[in-house]
Design an enzyme around this catalytic site. Structure first.
Site, PDB file in Angstrom:
ATOM      1  N   LYS A 194       0.861  -1.189   0.000  1.00 44.06           N
ATOM      2  CA  LYS A 194       0.000   0.000   0.000  1.00 44.06           C
ATOM      3  C   LYS A 194       0.893   1.233   0.000  1.00 44.06           C
ATOM      4  O   LYS A 194       1.784   1.357   0.848  1.00 44.06           O
ATOM      5  CB  LYS A 194      -0.879  -0.006   1.262  1.00 44.06           C
ATOM      6  CG  LYS A 194      -1.663   1.277   1.475  1.00 44.06           C
ATOM      7  CD  LYS A 194      -2.583   1.157   2.676  1.00 44.06           C
ATOM      8  CE  LYS A 194      -3.348   2.433   2.933  1.00 44.06           C
ATOM      9  NZ  LYS A 194      -4.390   2.275   3.943  1.00 44.06           N
TER      10      LYS A 194
HETATM   11  C1  5RP Z   1      -1.433   4.907   7.688  1.00 43.28           C
HETATM   12  C2  5RP Z   1      -2.534   4.068   7.163  1.00 43.28           C
HETATM   13  C3  5RP Z   1      -3.868   4.511   7.614  1.00 43.28           C
HETATM   14  O1  5RP Z   1      -4.178   4.274   8.888  1.00 43.28           O
HETATM   15  C4  5RP Z   1      -4.958   4.369   6.657  1.00 43.28           C
HETATM   16  O2  5RP Z   1      -5.144   3.044   6.244  1.00 43.28           O
HETATM   17  C5  5RP Z   1      -4.806   5.343   5.535  1.00 43.28           C
HETATM   18  O3  5RP Z   1      -5.928   5.408   4.715  1.00 43.28           O
HETATM   19  P1  5RP Z   1      -6.367   6.809   4.081  1.00 43.28           P
HETATM   20  O4  5RP Z   1      -5.128   7.593   3.823  1.00 43.28           O
HETATM   21  O5  5RP Z   1      -7.026   6.419   2.773  1.00 43.28           O
HETATM   22  O6  5RP Z   1      -7.317   7.482   5.030  1.00 43.28           O
HETATM   23  O7  5RP Z   1      -2.329   3.125   6.444  1.00 43.28           O
HETATM   24  O8  5RP Z   1      -0.251   4.671   7.012  1.00 43.28           O
END
Ligand code: 5RP
Length: 271
Positions: A176
């Site tokens: 991610k």
């Molecule tokens: C931090 C994360 C988050 O907690 C979250 O999953 C981020 O999601 P978004 O930016 O779409 O709100 O992964 O690194």
């Protein structure tokens, strides 16, 4: 990759399209009661039918999500720090693989802080979690954290490509990261699927455009949080994102879907 690992990954990244809409609601692990997630179940339950997987902590899962839900779970297993603490980036392992199995997790998520003073700890932590994943057949999602704290580096393709490639080299099964200019360079040099975070809340049109451009550049999908659950209409927004990810809707088409679904809900309220 064992059969079990491939099977769990296929529950998250849908084989029919090779894409996924993951809904990230793990923010509380370091931000506490994040706007929109104060009563997590109220926000998230209506979104579950449209998501391919749910990313969250074990505490949120046990307290807010019904155990008869069949949504695949990507369990956050890194954390241990907070936005008000002194060492935000010093995350460690916060859940065991045994507990992940008890929770029937389809994936494990672990953040890496490349470029920070805690880089080594987080990379070794990722390697440990990948060993668990290989041993028990659970895919591992490496999350590349960004921010000024990381040696002044922010979301540029060179930095994100470095983070994603390191994550894949350490054995992460998917990654991610954040969308950036020249995103195809990030995708091209990463041998495992990439999903994008949404980041801070944007106007819906812009978030849909970002998702579209990421998919065009080769991303496998999104792991989006705030741009869905902080939307003025989260149920309409997740359906619009889904149209981009699984049906190839353009940003304009997806925004039309958003407006249409939002309007349908408003009309139903008036009746
Ligand atoms: C931090 C994360 C988050 O907690 C979250 O999953 C981020 O999601 P978004 O930016 O779409 O709100 O992964 O690194």
């Amino acid at each position: 990759m064992s059969w079990g690992l491939k099977n769990r990954l296929a529950r998250i990244v849908k084989p029919k399209t090779g894409h996924t809409v993951m809904l990230a609601v793990d923010h509380g692990y370091f931000m506490g009661p994040t706007t929109g997630l104060e009563k997590l179940d109220k926000t998230v339950n209506p979104l579950i039918p449209y998501a391919d997987a749910l990313m969250l902590t074990r505490g949120a899962l046990r307290n807010y999500i019904a155990p008869d839900s069949d949504i695949p779970i990507v369990l956050r297993v890194s954390g241990g720090t907070s936005i008000i603490g002194k060492e935000l980036l010093r995350e460690g392992i916060i859940a065991s693989v045994k507990d992940a199995i008890r929770l029937n997790a389809s994936g494990l998520a672990f953040s890496i802080m490349v470029g920070s003073e805690f880089e080594r700890d987080t990379l070794l932590g990722l390697a440990q979690v990948v060993d668990w994943g290989e041993e028990y057949g659970i895919p591992v999602l490496a999350v590349t954290a960004v921010g000024k704290e990381l040696g002044g580096k922010d979301k540029d393709a060179r930095y994100l490509a470095l983070c994603c490639r390191i994550a894949a080299e350490l054995g992460a099964h998917f990654v991610k990261t954040y969308y950036c200019e020249d995103f195809e360079k990030v995708v091209e040099s990463c041998p495992v699927p990439i999903v994008i975070a949404g980041g801070k809340k944007l106007p819906e049109e812009d978030a849909l455009k970002m998702a579209y451009e990421a998919l065009q550049a080769g991303a496998a999908g999104v792991d989006m949080g705030r741009n869905i659950f902080q939307s003025e209409n989260p149920v309409a927004m997740i359906q619009a994102v889904k149209a981009v990810v699984h049906e190839g809707a353009t940003p304009d088409e997806a925004y039309e879907i958003f407006k249409e679904k939002k309007g349908a809900k408003a009309a139903a309220r008036v009746k």
